[in-house]
Design an enzyme around this catalytic site. Structure first.
Site: not given
Ligand code: NDP
Length: 487
Positions: A189, A263, A297, A394
């Site tokens: 996904k 991760e 990240c 972060e």
């Molecule tokens: P999320 O962790 O919510 O998103 C990462 C992925 O997980 C997306 O595909 C998301 O779907 C999906 N997801 C969301 N909720 C669930 C769940 N309960 N179970 C399984 N999958 C889920 O990150 P966000 O995009 O909301 O970003 C929020 C914050 O996270 C950012 O501001 C940043 O600080 C941090 N972040 C860190 C990352 C890293 O690599 N360390 C990467 C991205 C974000 P969908 O996007 O469709 O909601």
């Protein structure tokens, strides 16, 4: 026309150099990729927009539980009938084919990624796409050599993989390439805001004649991700994203026999000692936090600079930041593109305001922000203490918190004073100091006199709240095989 300031202060102009969009064919709507073909979902659909213009790019299906179930069933069938049975050297041929097609269609992928994500074309062209291809090449090489991996040769089954929006194609390749090489099938996904390159990758799987069901791509938001990771017939969960969601996933799979790699976030220290080559260090600081708009990240979001060179480093850093060109992601001159979404922009603004309220001093590079889209100027905060939220949380944007230190011991203590442990950087002329400091840092990756370098042969992953498990290299096979790890 972009106006920039040279390191000497002279202003000069660049004519726009836009990459053409013509190579990309964005369809008005997309279904789900299940069992080798695009199908309509049972649920609703959502729009994906360009973060640099807010233009609607396409309507994308939102997979519900029934769709997730169909995708997992397709993956299970493909695993038990084909992919889990064929010899590694046959799997390798498909992976090599996919790697070559990614290269052949590299320009198309790079343009599409820049449009859907907002990141500059020079990064998608020179970083995301080539490294994605490199992952498929690298793991293709492992597919027929698993007996030498030290992790066994038997696949786990079906992998449910959830990826974020910051490196959509690259994270897809980190997840899919090792899974397939080890004989697993996948349901992946992509993030809600960046589904388009994953859907183009689905077309690449068709072009490579990959057997149906080996790769399934289901689009949707958090609910779709939740349904996927908690599906009872998923053997392995691989997630990259926020620590908060990672924690929720760890809870939801606890007590099951699913294997998990997470991760998660980071708050890396980039440590500059007084003997470092300062111009080189300034480039590394800029690359560490402004690459990919800081949506990284492992970004070097905390600069720890030795007090004796603090003022000099800051002066050089500000001069360098004034030359960064922010704007159209498709312009080949652009250094800093758009913030990926309105939500992320709001989060960056909020934490930056908190930084000011808590007493840190804010400075942003002088640049004009476009009228449409989501933008944030490269920004640094000085006078930051370890108690400040901008030093602990972060921000995931182009915002650097600057702290100082006097001794190596103080640098190490401050660097490790974080709930995260994903990456760090050390800048010094002394090899012995690099080794000593790197050993003392509790971070999965430590870069020395460089930053944000990625290679498929090198393991990547974190300690503490940055997650567990490793991706990349021989270590990256462990999460997809049943065998024991090498001691
Ligand atoms: P999320 O962790 O919510 O998103 C990462 C992925 O997980 C997306 O595909 C998301 O779907 C999906 N997801 C969301 N909720 C669930 C769940 N309960 N179970 C399984 N999958 C889920 O990150 P966000 O995009 O909301 O970003 C929020 C914050 O996270 C950012 O501001 C940043 O600080 C941090 N972040 C860190 C990352 C890293 O690599 N360390 C990467 C991205 C974000 P969908 O996007 O469709 O909601």
């Amino acid at each position: 026309m972009m106006v920039s300031t040279s390191p000497t202060g002279a202003k000069f102009e660049y004519a726009p150099a836009p990459e053409s969009r013509a190579i990309v064919d964005i369809k008005p709507s997309y279904g789900l990729f299940v069992n080798g073909e695009f199908v309509d979902g049972h649920g609703h659909s959502f729009k994906t927009i360009s973060p640099s213009t807010e233009e609607v790019l396409a309507e994308v299906a939102e997979a519900d539980e029934a769709d997730v179930d169909l995708a997992v069933k397709a993956a299970r069938r493909a695993h038990s009938r084909v992919w889990g049975r064929i010899p590694g050297k046959e799997r390798a041929k498909y992976l090599f084919r996919i790697a070559r097609i990614i290269q052949e269609r590299g320009r198309e992928l790079a343009v599409l990624e820049s449009i859907d994500n907002g990141k500059p074309i020079k990064e998608t062209r020179d970083v995301d796409v080539p490294i994605a291809a490199a992952h498929f090449f690298y793991y293709a090489g492992w597919a027929d050599k698993l007996e030498y991996s030290g992790h066994g040769t038997q696949s786990l089954g079906v992998a449910g993989q959830v990826i974020p929006w910051n490196f959509p194609l690259l994270m897809l390749s980190w997840k899919i390439a090792p899974a397939l090489a080890c004989g697993n099938t996948v349901v992946l996904k992509p993030a809600e805001t960046t589904p388009l390159t994953a859907l183009l990758f689905a077309e690449i799987c068709q072009q490579a004649d990959l057997p149906p069901g080996v790769v399934n791509i289901i689009t949707g938001a958090g609910d779709t991700g939740r349904a996927l990771v908690s599906h009872p017939d998923v053997d392995k969960v691989a997630f990259t994203g926020s620590t908060e969601v990672g924690r929720a996933i760890a809870k939801s799979v606890a007590g099951s026999d699913k294997r998990v790699t997470l991760e998660l976030g980071g708050k890396a220290a980039n440590i500059v000692f007084d003997d470092a080559p300062l111009d080189q260090a300034v480039e590394g600081i800029v690359n560490g936090i402004f690459f990919n708009q800081g949506h990284v990240c492992c970004a070097g979001s905390r600069l720890l600079v030795q007090e004796s060179v603090g003022d000099e480093v800051l002066a050089r850093l500000k001069r360098r930041m004034a030359t960064l060109r922010l704007g159209d992601p498709l312009d080949k001159n652009t250094d800093v593109g758009a913030i990926n979404s309105a939500e992320q922009l709001a989060k960056i603004r909020e934490l930056s305001e908190i930084g000011e309220q808590e007493g840190a001093e804010r400075w942003s590079a002088p640049c004009e922000l476009p009228d449409h889209g989501f933008w944030f100027a490269p920004t640094i905060f000085t006078g930051v203490t370890q108690a400040h939220r901008i030093a602990r949380e972060e921000i995931f944007g182009p915002v650097l918190s600057v702290l100082t230190f006097r001794t190596p011991a103080e640098a190490i203590e401050k660097a490790n004073n974080t709930p995260y442990g994903l990456s760090a950087g050390v800048w010094t002329d002394k090899g012995s100091r690099i080794l000593k400091v790197a050993n003392a840092l509790r971070a999965g990756v430590v870069w020395a006199n460089t930053f944000n370098k990625f290679d498929p042969t090198s393991p990547f992953g974190g300690y503490k709240e940055s997650g567990y498990g490793r991706e990349g290299g021989r270590h990256g096979l462990e999460g997809y095989l049943k065998g024991q790890s090498l001691k």
